[in-house]
Design a protein around this motif. Structure first.
Motif, PDB file in Angstrom:
ATOM      1  N   GLN A 193       0.805  -1.107  -0.101  1.00  0.00           N
ATOM      2  CA  GLN A 193       0.044   0.017  -0.093  1.00  0.00           C
ATOM      3  C   GLN A 193       0.847   1.288  -0.067  1.00  0.00           C
ATOM      4  O   GLN A 193       0.396   2.490  -0.383  1.00  0.00           O
ATOM      5  N   LYS A 194       2.161   1.101   0.291  1.00  0.00           N
ATOM      6  CA  LYS A 194       3.044   2.067   0.502  1.00  0.00           C
ATOM      7  C   LYS A 194       4.105   1.850  -0.633  1.00  0.00           C
ATOM      8  O   LYS A 194       5.097   1.160  -0.018  1.00  0.00           O
ATOM      9  N   LYS A 195       4.069   1.944  -1.733  1.00  0.00           N
ATOM     10  CA  LYS A 195       5.166   1.362  -2.798  1.00  0.00           C
ATOM     11  C   LYS A 195       6.533   2.033  -2.680  1.00  0.00           C
ATOM     12  O   LYS A 195       7.459   1.384  -2.956  1.00  0.00           O
ATOM     13  N   GLU A 196       6.543   3.106  -1.959  1.00  0.00           N
ATOM     14  CA  GLU A 196       7.843   3.823  -1.882  1.00  0.00           C
ATOM     15  C   GLU A 196       8.857   3.096  -0.572  1.00  0.00           C
ATOM     16  O   GLU A 196       9.881   3.250  -0.442  1.00  0.00           O
ATOM     17  N   THR A 197       8.163   2.324  -0.092  1.00  0.00           N
ATOM     18  CA  THR A 197       8.556   1.424   1.037  1.00  0.00           C
ATOM     19  C   THR A 197       9.506   0.207   0.294  1.00  0.00           C
ATOM     20  O   THR A 197      10.219  -0.296   1.245  1.00  0.00           O
ATOM     21  N   VAL A 198       9.040   0.029  -0.476  1.00  0.00           N
ATOM     22  CA  VAL A 198       9.733  -1.225  -1.423  1.00  0.00           C
ATOM     23  C   VAL A 198      10.707  -0.693  -2.307  1.00  0.00           C
ATOM     24  O   VAL A 198      10.528   0.022  -3.366  1.00  0.00           O
ATOM     25  N   GLN A 199      12.071  -1.091  -2.097  1.00  0.00           N
ATOM     26  CA  GLN A 199      13.116  -0.790  -2.986  1.00  0.00           C
ATOM     27  C   GLN A 199      13.959  -1.728  -3.634  1.00  0.00           C
ATOM     28  O   GLN A 199      14.202  -2.813  -2.884  1.00  0.00           O
ATOM     29  N   PHE A 200      14.516  -1.468  -4.635  1.00  0.00           N
ATOM     30  CA  PHE A 200      15.437  -2.494  -5.455  1.00  0.00           C
ATOM     31  C   PHE A 200      16.576  -1.849  -6.023  1.00  0.00           C
ATOM     32  O   PHE A 200      16.671  -0.708  -6.468  1.00  0.00           O
ATOM     33  N   ILE A 201      17.847  -2.243  -5.487  1.00  0.00           N
ATOM     34  CA  ILE A 201      18.972  -1.752  -6.065  1.00  0.00           C
ATOM     35  C   ILE A 201      19.695  -2.954  -6.804  1.00  0.00           C
ATOM     36  O   ILE A 201      20.074  -3.964  -6.325  1.00  0.00           O
ATOM     37  N   ALA A 202      20.110  -2.639  -8.227  1.00  0.00           N
ATOM     38  CA  ALA A 202      20.936  -3.806  -8.819  1.00  0.00           C
ATOM     39  C   ALA A 202      22.112  -3.144  -9.125  1.00  0.00           C
ATOM     40  O   ALA A 202      22.404  -1.917  -9.328  1.00  0.00           O
ATOM     41  N   PHE A 203      23.289  -4.058  -8.974  1.00  0.00           N
ATOM     42  CA  PHE A 203      24.482  -3.640  -9.238  1.00  0.00           C
ATOM     43  C   PHE A 203      25.151  -4.263 -10.411  1.00  0.00           C
ATOM     44  O   PHE A 203      24.914  -5.558 -10.565  1.00  0.00           O
ATOM     45  N   PRO A 204      25.790  -3.452 -11.182  1.00  0.00           N
ATOM     46  CA  PRO A 204      26.264  -4.236 -12.504  1.00  0.00           C
ATOM     47  C   PRO A 204      27.499  -5.166 -12.275  1.00  0.00           C
ATOM     48  O   PRO A 204      28.016  -5.211 -11.472  1.00  0.00           O
ATOM     49  N   ALA A 205      27.371  -6.005 -13.379  1.00  0.00           N
ATOM     50  CA  ALA A 205      28.271  -7.084 -13.055  1.00  0.00           C
ATOM     51  C   ALA A 205      29.683  -6.735 -13.179  1.00  0.00           C
ATOM     52  O   ALA A 205      30.702  -7.335 -12.694  1.00  0.00           O
ATOM     53  N   SER A 206      30.096  -5.289 -13.901  1.00  0.00           N
ATOM     54  CA  SER A 206      31.389  -5.016 -13.684  1.00  0.00           C
ATOM     55  C   SER A 206      32.093  -4.806 -12.300  1.00  0.00           C
ATOM     56  O   SER A 206      33.213  -4.758 -12.159  1.00  0.00           O
ATOM     57  N   LYS A 207      30.932  -4.760 -11.496  1.00  0.00           N
ATOM     58  CA  LYS A 207      31.679  -4.530 -10.074  1.00  0.00           C
ATOM     59  C   LYS A 207      32.334  -5.924  -9.381  1.00  0.00           C
ATOM     60  O   LYS A 207      32.828  -5.798  -8.516  1.00  0.00           O
ATOM     61  N   GLY A 208      31.654  -7.020 -10.019  1.00  0.00           N
ATOM     62  CA  GLY A 208      32.307  -8.189  -9.658  1.00  0.00           C
ATOM     63  C   GLY A 208      31.872  -8.561  -8.216  1.00  0.00           C
ATOM     64  O   GLY A 208      32.555  -9.540  -7.393  1.00  0.00           O
ATOM     65  N   PHE A 209      30.688  -8.279  -7.838  1.00  0.00           N
ATOM     66  CA  PHE A 209      30.019  -8.658  -6.416  1.00  0.00           C
ATOM     67  C   PHE A 209      29.659 -10.163  -6.393  1.00  0.00           C
ATOM     68  O   PHE A 209      29.555 -10.673  -5.320  1.00  0.00           O
ATOM     69  N   GLY A 210      29.132 -10.526  -7.578  1.00  0.00           N
ATOM     70  CA  GLY A 210      28.581 -11.844  -7.383  1.00  0.00           C
ATOM     71  C   GLY A 210      27.484 -12.387  -6.497  1.00  0.00           C
ATOM     72  O   GLY A 210      26.830 -11.420  -6.298  1.00  0.00           O
ATOM     73  N   HIS A 211      27.593 -13.502  -5.962  1.00  0.00           N
ATOM     74  CA  HIS A 211      26.354 -13.712  -5.113  1.00  0.00           C
ATOM     75  C   HIS A 211      26.938 -13.466  -3.659  1.00  0.00           C
ATOM     76  O   HIS A 211      25.980 -13.047  -2.747  1.00  0.00           O
ATOM     77  N   ASP A 212      27.938 -13.345  -3.178  1.00  0.00           N
ATOM     78  CA  ASP A 212      28.458 -13.394  -1.945  1.00  0.00           C
ATOM     79  C   ASP A 212      28.856 -12.085  -1.456  1.00  0.00           C
ATOM     80  O   ASP A 212      29.307 -11.786  -0.068  1.00  0.00           O
ATOM     81  N   TYR A 213      29.574 -10.993  -2.320  1.00  0.00           N
ATOM     82  CA  TYR A 213      30.327  -9.826  -1.683  1.00  0.00           C
ATOM     83  C   TYR A 213      29.565  -8.513  -1.962  1.00  0.00           C
ATOM     84  O   TYR A 213      30.214  -7.448  -1.898  1.00  0.00           O
ATOM     85  N   LEU A 214      28.298  -8.643  -2.101  1.00  0.00           N
ATOM     86  CA  LEU A 214      27.841  -7.505  -2.598  1.00  0.00           C
ATOM     87  C   LEU A 214      27.785  -6.378  -1.112  1.00  0.00           C
ATOM     88  O   LEU A 214      27.934  -5.373  -1.466  1.00  0.00           O
ATOM     89  N   SER A 215      27.303  -6.987  -0.072  1.00  0.00           N
ATOM     90  CA  SER A 215      27.219  -6.092   1.186  1.00  0.00           C
ATOM     91  C   SER A 215      28.711  -6.068   1.903  1.00  0.00           C
ATOM     92  O   SER A 215      28.628  -4.861   2.507  1.00  0.00           O
ATOM     93  N   SER A 216      29.432  -6.847   1.494  1.00  0.00           N
ATOM     94  CA  SER A 216      30.673  -6.978   2.466  1.00  0.00           C
ATOM     95  C   SER A 216      31.964  -6.450   1.790  1.00  0.00           C
ATOM     96  O   SER A 216      32.718  -5.921   2.407  1.00  0.00           O
ATOM     97  N   LYS A 217      31.830  -6.070   0.428  1.00  0.00           N
ATOM     98  CA  LYS A 217      33.019  -5.512  -0.196  1.00  0.00           C
ATOM     99  C   LYS A 217      32.680  -4.366  -1.298  1.00  0.00           C
ATOM    100  O   LYS A 217      33.370  -4.426  -2.353  1.00  0.00           O
ATOM    101  N   ALA A 218      31.757  -3.653  -0.867  1.00  0.00           N
ATOM    102  CA  ALA A 218      31.293  -2.718  -1.943  1.00  0.00           C
ATOM    103  C   ALA A 218      31.072  -1.559  -1.063  1.00  0.00           C
ATOM    104  O   ALA A 218      29.806  -0.909  -0.828  1.00  0.00           O
TER     105      ALA A 218
END
Length: 233
Positions: A193-218
């Protein structure tokens, strides 16, 4: 300082266990601590040093107990569910139980590299690609997980949750394709009911975060989710 519950787990059970002491999980905990959050990270039953046998019901029961344990000791602090990979399904499971059975709305939920459901993930992850062409794949693999109480239906759970939700996914995720994160975002946003409270952030493949390192090495990406967490106060 706020209090964040970090629900993290390994995806295999062997002598060389992936657990909360794995390097990328330790890095994640340090990132959160440096951002002024307390972190409680756990190994689920049947993983690492935790006893018992893995099951969806068991995981949900354990984290629900842990949530109440934390709330009893944290007074009015904000409690955040941060689920990574398998932990995303457990986080939304617990949040749904709290809402439907106790009338409690979790303060916020962060889903890092999520799937729509375990069944969907098993049918699309790269590691099963070679087996999908064989007869019986659905019955032997997909149906077996259902019979073993392994469903983790993020797609169903987010439709009934009222908590702010942040979904993080990397385009080069080799375990769970980013299409899962995008689809889950659309489902959650359409149901909110409050669409602004649902957010999505996509990170480009060039960053190389893969499956495990998105939050820890970014470190350059940290402000994105930190802003989200600050906005829920």
């Amino acid at each position: 300082m706020e209090l964040a519950l970090a629900f993290v787990t390994g995806l295999q059970r062997s002598c060389n266990l992936i657990d909360v002491a794995t390097s990328h999980r330790v890095s994640f905990i340090k990132v959160m601590s440096d951002s002024d959050f307390h972190v409680l990270a756990v190994d689920y039953r049947g993983y690492a040093d935790s006893t018992g046998q893995p099951s969806e019901t068991g995981f949900t029961t354990d984290i629900l107990y842990l949530y109440h344990w934390v709330k009893a000791r944290s007074r009015n602090s904000t409690v955040i569910f941060w689920g990574h990979s398998l932990g995303t399904g457990i986080s939304t499971n617990v949040a749904r139980v709290l809402k439907e059975k106790e009338g409690v709305i979790v303060d916020a939920i962060v889903l890092e590299a999520p799937y729509t459901s375990i069944r969907d993930a098993a049918a699309t992850i790269p590691v099963t690609k070679i087996y999908r062409q064989f007869p019986g794949f659905e019955y032997l693999i997909l149906d077996t997980m259902e019979r073993a109480d392994m469903r983790f239906c993020n797609d169903r759970n987010v439709q009934v949750l009222s908590s702010p939700i942040l979904i993080l996914h990397s385009e080069d995720d080799g375990m769970i394709p980013i299409s899962h994160g995008k689809k889950l975002y659309e489902i959650a946003r359409n149901a909110s009911q409050k669409k602004e409270t649902v957010q999505f952030i996509a990170f480009p493949a060039s960053k190389g975060f893969g499956h495990d390192y998105l939050s820890s090495k970014a470190p350059n990406c940290r402000p994105y989710w930190k802003d989200f967490l600050q906005s829920i106060k």
